[in-house]
Scaffold this motif. Sequence first.
Motif, PDB file in Angstrom:
ATOM      1  N   GLU A  66       1.241  -1.134  -0.215  1.00  0.00           N
ATOM      2  CA  GLU A  66      -0.284   0.186   0.192  1.00  0.00           C
ATOM      3  C   GLU A  66       0.908   1.483  -0.458  1.00  0.00           C
ATOM      4  N   VAL A  67       0.939   1.946  -0.968  1.00  0.00           N
ATOM      5  CA  VAL A  67       1.136   3.597  -0.603  1.00  0.00           C
ATOM      6  C   VAL A  67       0.409   4.532  -0.211  1.00  0.00           C
ATOM      7  N   ILE A  68       1.783   5.142   0.516  1.00  0.00           N
ATOM      8  CA  ILE A  68       1.094   5.925   1.736  1.00  0.00           C
ATOM      9  C   ILE A  68       1.182   7.546   1.241  1.00  0.00           C
ATOM     10  N   ASP A  69      -0.201   7.978   0.370  1.00  0.00           N
ATOM     11  CA  ASP A  69       0.372   9.296   0.042  1.00  0.00           C
ATOM     12  C   ASP A  69      -0.662  10.634   0.632  1.00  0.00           C
ATOM     13  N   SER A  70      -1.147   9.492   1.593  1.00  0.00           N
ATOM     14  CA  SER A  70      -2.514  10.476   2.284  1.00  0.00           C
ATOM     15  C   SER A  70      -2.817   9.861   3.459  1.00  0.00           C
ATOM     16  N   GLU A  71      -3.743  10.751   4.827  1.00  0.00           N
ATOM     17  CA  GLU A  71      -4.115  10.345   5.633  1.00  0.00           C
ATOM     18  C   GLU A  71      -5.135   9.372   5.767  1.00  0.00           C
ATOM     19  N   ASP A  72      -5.879   9.602   4.491  1.00  0.00           N
ATOM     20  CA  ASP A  72      -6.840   8.437   4.327  1.00  0.00           C
ATOM     21  C   ASP A  72      -6.361   7.081   3.539  1.00  0.00           C
ATOM     22  N   ASP A  73      -5.181   6.828   3.062  1.00  0.00           N
ATOM     23  CA  ASP A  73      -4.689   6.116   3.234  1.00  0.00           C
ATOM     24  C   ASP A  73      -3.705   5.436   4.164  1.00  0.00           C
ATOM     25  N   ALA A  74      -2.806   5.893   5.002  1.00  0.00           N
ATOM     26  CA  ALA A  74      -3.106   5.662   6.275  1.00  0.00           C
ATOM     27  C   ALA A  74      -3.896   5.167   7.438  1.00  0.00           C
ATOM     28  N   ARG A  83      -7.408  -5.634  10.611  1.00  0.00           N
ATOM     29  CA  ARG A  83      -8.918  -6.827  10.732  1.00  0.00           C
ATOM     30  C   ARG A  83      -8.276  -7.623   9.846  1.00  0.00           C
ATOM     31  N   LEU A  84      -7.196  -7.815   9.202  1.00  0.00           N
ATOM     32  CA  LEU A  84      -6.101  -8.865   8.699  1.00  0.00           C
ATOM     33  C   LEU A  84      -4.998  -9.259   8.938  1.00  0.00           C
ATOM     34  N   PRO A  85      -4.625  -9.101  10.321  1.00  0.00           N
ATOM     35  CA  PRO A  85      -3.300  -9.743  11.103  1.00  0.00           C
ATOM     36  C   PRO A  85      -2.739 -10.022   9.949  1.00  0.00           C
ATOM     37  N   ASP A  86      -2.778 -11.384   9.957  1.00  0.00           N
ATOM     38  CA  ASP A  86      -2.330 -12.587   8.593  1.00  0.00           C
ATOM     39  C   ASP A  86      -1.853 -12.385   7.818  1.00  0.00           C
ATOM     40  N   LEU A  87      -2.402 -10.793   6.583  1.00  0.00           N
ATOM     41  CA  LEU A  87      -2.634 -10.527   5.290  1.00  0.00           C
ATOM     42  C   LEU A  87      -0.661  -9.996   5.537  1.00  0.00           C
ATOM     43  N   ASP A  88       0.018 -10.452   4.595  1.00  0.00           N
ATOM     44  CA  ASP A  88       1.049 -10.026   4.074  1.00  0.00           C
ATOM     45  C   ASP A  88       0.969  -9.136   3.318  1.00  0.00           C
ATOM     46  N   ILE A  89       1.500  -7.515   3.945  1.00  0.00           N
ATOM     47  CA  ILE A  89       1.326  -6.635   3.626  1.00  0.00           C
ATOM     48  C   ILE A  89       2.252  -5.565   4.035  1.00  0.00           C
ATOM     49  N   ILE A  90       2.590  -4.673   3.556  1.00  0.00           N
ATOM     50  CA  ILE A  90       3.240  -3.639   3.862  1.00  0.00           C
ATOM     51  C   ILE A  90       3.405  -2.293   3.329  1.00  0.00           C
ATOM     52  N   ALA A  91       3.269  -0.741   3.485  1.00  0.00           N
ATOM     53  CA  ALA A  91       3.077   0.161   3.134  1.00  0.00           C
ATOM     54  C   ALA A  91       4.726   1.164   2.840  1.00  0.00           C
ATOM     55  N   VAL A  92       4.506   1.746   1.643  1.00  0.00           N
ATOM     56  CA  VAL A  92       5.332   2.551   1.844  1.00  0.00           C
ATOM     57  C   VAL A  92       4.505   4.102   1.057  1.00  0.00           C
ATOM     58  N   GLY A  93       5.698   4.892   2.319  1.00  0.00           N
ATOM     59  CA  GLY A  93       5.055   5.712   2.381  1.00  0.00           C
ATOM     60  C   GLY A  93       5.773   7.049   3.359  1.00  0.00           C
ATOM     61  N   HIS A  94       5.378   8.505   3.142  1.00  0.00           N
ATOM     62  CA  HIS A  94       6.448  10.225   3.682  1.00  0.00           C
ATOM     63  C   HIS A  94       6.043   9.951   5.237  1.00  0.00           C
ATOM     64  N   SER A  95       7.079  10.077   5.799  1.00  0.00           N
ATOM     65  CA  SER A  95       7.286   9.934   7.310  1.00  0.00           C
ATOM     66  C   SER A  95       6.264  10.795   7.830  1.00  0.00           C
ATOM     67  N   LYS A  96       5.563  11.790   7.434  1.00  0.00           N
ATOM     68  CA  LYS A  96       4.988  12.353   8.133  1.00  0.00           C
ATOM     69  C   LYS A  96       3.015  11.690   8.413  1.00  0.00           C
ATOM     70  N   TYR A  97       3.562  10.781   7.868  1.00  0.00           N
ATOM     71  CA  TYR A  97       2.534   9.778   8.389  1.00  0.00           C
ATOM     72  C   TYR A  97       2.417   9.214   9.157  1.00  0.00           C
ATOM     73  N   ALA A  98       4.120   8.679   9.308  1.00  0.00           N
ATOM     74  CA  ALA A  98       4.100   7.359  10.099  1.00  0.00           C
ATOM     75  C   ALA A  98       3.022   7.826  11.469  1.00  0.00           C
ATOM     76  N   SER A  99       2.471   8.664  12.385  1.00  0.00           N
ATOM     77  CA  SER A  99       2.466   9.188  13.011  1.00  0.00           C
ATOM     78  C   SER A  99       0.541   8.471  13.642  1.00  0.00           C
ATOM     79  N   LYS A 100       0.385   8.603  12.260  1.00  0.00           N
ATOM     80  CA  LYS A 100      -0.407   7.771  12.324  1.00  0.00           C
ATOM     81  C   LYS A 100      -1.054   6.687  11.991  1.00  0.00           C
ATOM     82  N   ILE A 101       0.308   5.122  11.882  1.00  0.00           N
ATOM     83  CA  ILE A 101       0.651   3.382  11.954  1.00  0.00           C
ATOM     84  C   ILE A 101       1.133   4.056  13.117  1.00  0.00           C
ATOM     85  N   SER A 102       0.866   2.357  13.947  1.00  0.00           N
ATOM     86  CA  SER A 102       1.634   1.951  14.964  1.00  0.00           C
ATOM     87  C   SER A 102       2.715   0.981  14.361  1.00  0.00           C
TER      88      SER A 102
END
Length: 275
Positions: A66-74, A83-102
Amino acid sequence: MTNERVVLDNDLRYIERGRLLRSRSELSVAKMLSFLGHDYQYDASVKLPEGKSVKIDFKAGSKYIEVIDSEDDAAKFKQVRDRLPDLDIIAVGHSKYASKISEMDSLFFYDSTEDHLQTGSIFIEDPSLAFDYAHILPLVEKCSVLHGHTSTVMVEIIGSMKNNLVIDFGEAKRIIKETLNAIDHKFFINRKYLQKEDDVHYYVAFDGPKGYFSLQLPKSTTYMLSGEATVENLSSEIIRLLAPKMPQNVQALGVYIYEGVNKGAHIIAGVKKED
């Protein structure tokens, strides 16, 4: 006062393998996946436990990006992770959205700087970018007689950006006009119909749905093609003529040719610069 054209977000188009992407961040991921030889699905649907589906930007095999280009993406990424902890997923995004995701361990962040290599795309569409031509398509009944068109052209220029520019609009327009002037008011014909030539003329002949044609054509007004004189082939020919004139940072060119008001052809091709 000098006139300057500023490249705005709505002037840019991001295309990879014929797909229109939403941002240059997505384009970078798509190019990386292609470079690594991965087939990928764009806007892949994932179903959440409650039955609702969400779209993830890229799916390669069983893995998602998932590409994090906005707060909605985050927010969407966090929802999918929750909701899907077993899904093999990573995100690429700008560091200003880091605080939105733990889930920091699942993220790769980048910061954009003036030195960060970005790929962008500009497109130029102008009534002055047009040419007149005649052609014959012996394999198509309706077009197997001599006829002509006035076609307008739109050109996409895709490449790495320097100082937030792919190429100056004025320079790009000059190159495109110079190229179109070379094919303006020419008769296009497939070289395979050439019977003979002398210093002044081409002699072409073919048998088509409308009968047998034998033409003596002045070389100065005739343009031989390696295939039929379709708008698809003309788009490819314009790319071939444009490519050597482009700066080194240009990676691909796309050409739209409109044959009339509501029809035409689009060809996009990579540009390889010889060392």
